[in-house]
Write an enzyme that holds these catalytic residues in place. Structure first.
Site, PDB file in Angstrom:
ATOM      1  N   LYS A 144      -2.284  -2.126  -3.029  1.00 44.29           N
ATOM      2  CA  LYS A 144      -3.426  -1.181  -2.791  1.00 44.29           C
ATOM      3  C   LYS A 144      -3.328   0.360  -2.857  1.00 44.29           C
ATOM      4  O   LYS A 144      -2.380   0.911  -1.962  1.00 44.29           O
ATOM      5  CB  LYS A 144      -3.640  -1.446  -1.198  1.00 44.29           C
ATOM      6  CG  LYS A 144      -4.768  -0.719  -0.552  1.00 44.29           C
ATOM      7  CD  LYS A 144      -5.226  -1.198   0.883  1.00 44.29           C
ATOM      8  CE  LYS A 144      -6.334  -0.357   1.533  1.00 44.29           C
ATOM      9  NZ  LYS A 144      -6.625  -0.642   2.758  1.00 44.29           N
ATOM     10  N   GLU A 198       0.926  -1.419   0.153  1.00 46.54           N
ATOM     11  CA  GLU A 198      -0.024   0.036  -0.036  1.00 46.54           C
ATOM     12  C   GLU A 198       0.804   1.371   0.000  1.00 46.54           C
ATOM     13  O   GLU A 198       1.208   1.892   1.058  1.00 46.54           O
ATOM     14  CB  GLU A 198      -0.969  -0.020   1.341  1.00 46.54           C
ATOM     15  CG  GLU A 198      -1.565   1.450   1.252  1.00 46.54           C
ATOM     16  CD  GLU A 198      -2.946   1.532   2.522  1.00 46.54           C
ATOM     17  OE1 GLU A 198      -3.609   2.213   2.415  1.00 46.54           O
ATOM     18  OE2 GLU A 198      -2.778   0.290   3.375  1.00 46.54           O
TER      19      GLU A 198
END
Length: 342
Positions: A219, A177
């Site tokens: 992500k 992420e």
């Protein structure tokens, strides 16, 4: 490392019509969100709140996985079932957030670097034993005067790659992420530029750390105007800019992209995901899905407000939001659908 098993889990997490719930708020974050809706943050209220979400009937139809926090993975439902098991009973894969938070970067005002690599190997083995099958690590990149700097981008990309390698070694699918923050008055073009830079640097580092991309998920943020920008981009523009940026930066070997909502409103996050899947249907190498926290939880949290008598109503709204994002996975979300279930 069993690559076949990692790939299977990664693909299950981006199965058609499903996405991930991020229920991994740190103590500070959940306290802030609880406070805003008048709930006192205690171990018991946090447990009750997450039990309320995880026991929502039929939620496994729309959710493939849930990212847990260290406290949550150790907690039990009121009937004594461990919370990871509650998820498994719904057909949902338990995951765990493993970073120790973004801390101020030394000699780099306004920039952060994520900590948590020390002792991570042992923690991953413990979480795997508790039922986790995937993990998450978040890096945050701010856009501002003279930032981000190369050192910040590279330090965060390197940490993400080392985390991912440790996860795969431990048999967990790493969700990578790198979040370019929505805070600020930057344009969508600036967001595009920084997001592309961060993603390309991250994938170079993942390659250097020998991470198998087929057993990972990304992500990222959506490519969007800064929250304070005088000009706010429309839904189609965000959808096109985001996918264009991903096509330039994300290898086709990655099974799926699970977006964060990152400060967008819940309906806005659904509309953006829907537009991407509608415009590019069948033309992309990866699944485009969601891994939302606030965009799935804001309304249920407000309605629940810490009161047992509101559980059913809150669950209904939670199921509705999950269902709307499930529809956005295939580009079939509409305003009518939003109203009909509401």
């Amino acid at each position: 490392m069993n690559l076949q098993e990692l790939e299977k889990t990664a693909r299950a997490l981006v199965a058609p019509g499903k996405g991930i719930l991020a229920a991994d708020e740190s103590f500070g974050t959940i306290e802030k969100r609880f406070k805003a809706v008048g709930i006192e943050s205690t171990e018991e209220t946090r447990r009750a709140y997450r039990e309320m979400l995880f026991t929502t009937e039929g939620i496994g139809e729309y959710l493939s996985g849930v990212i847990l926090f260290d406290e949550t993975i150790r907690q039990k439902a009121s009937d004594g079932t461990p919370l990871p098991k509650v998820l498994e009973n719904q057909g949902i894969i338990p995951g765990i957030k493993v970073d120790k938070g973004a801390k101020d970067m030394a000699l780099s005002p306004g920039e952060k670097v994520t900590e948590g690599l020390d002792g991570l190997r042992d923690r991953l083995a413990e979480y795997r034993g508790m039922g986790a099958r995937f993990a998450k690590w978040r890096a945050v990149i701010a856009i501002g005067d003279g930032i981000p700097t190369r050192r910040c981008i590279e330090a965060n990309a390197h940490a993400l790659a080392r985390y991912a390698a440790l996860c795969q070694e431990a048999g967990l699918v790493p969700i990578v992420e790198p979040e370019v923050l929505i805070d600020g008055d930057h344009s969508i073009e600036q967001c595009f530029e920084v997001t592309e830079w961060m993603l390309k640097t991250t994938y170079q580092q993942l390659y250097e750390q020998r991470v198998e991309l087929t057993g990972t998920l990304l992500k990222p943020n959506m490519v969007i105007s800064g929250k304070e920008a005088p000009v706010q981009s429309g839904v189609e523009e965000v959808a096109r800019a985001t996918v264009e940026c991903l096509l330039r930066s994300v290898p086709a070997a990655v099974p799926g992209v699970v977006f964060l909502s990152g400060g967008q409103g819940d309906i806005q996050a659904t509309e953006h995901l829907n537009a991407m899947n509608r415009i590019y249907k069948g033309r992309l190498p990866w699944e485009l899905s969601f891994s939302y926290a606030r965009a799935l939880q804001q309304q249920p949290m407000e309605i629940w407000a810490g009161k047992p008598e509101n559980v059913e109503k809150a669950q209904k709204i939670f199921r509705h939001r999950a269902k709307m994002n499930s529809a956005a996975r295939s580009g079939s979300y509409t305003e009518e659908l939003e109203k009909e279930a509401a």
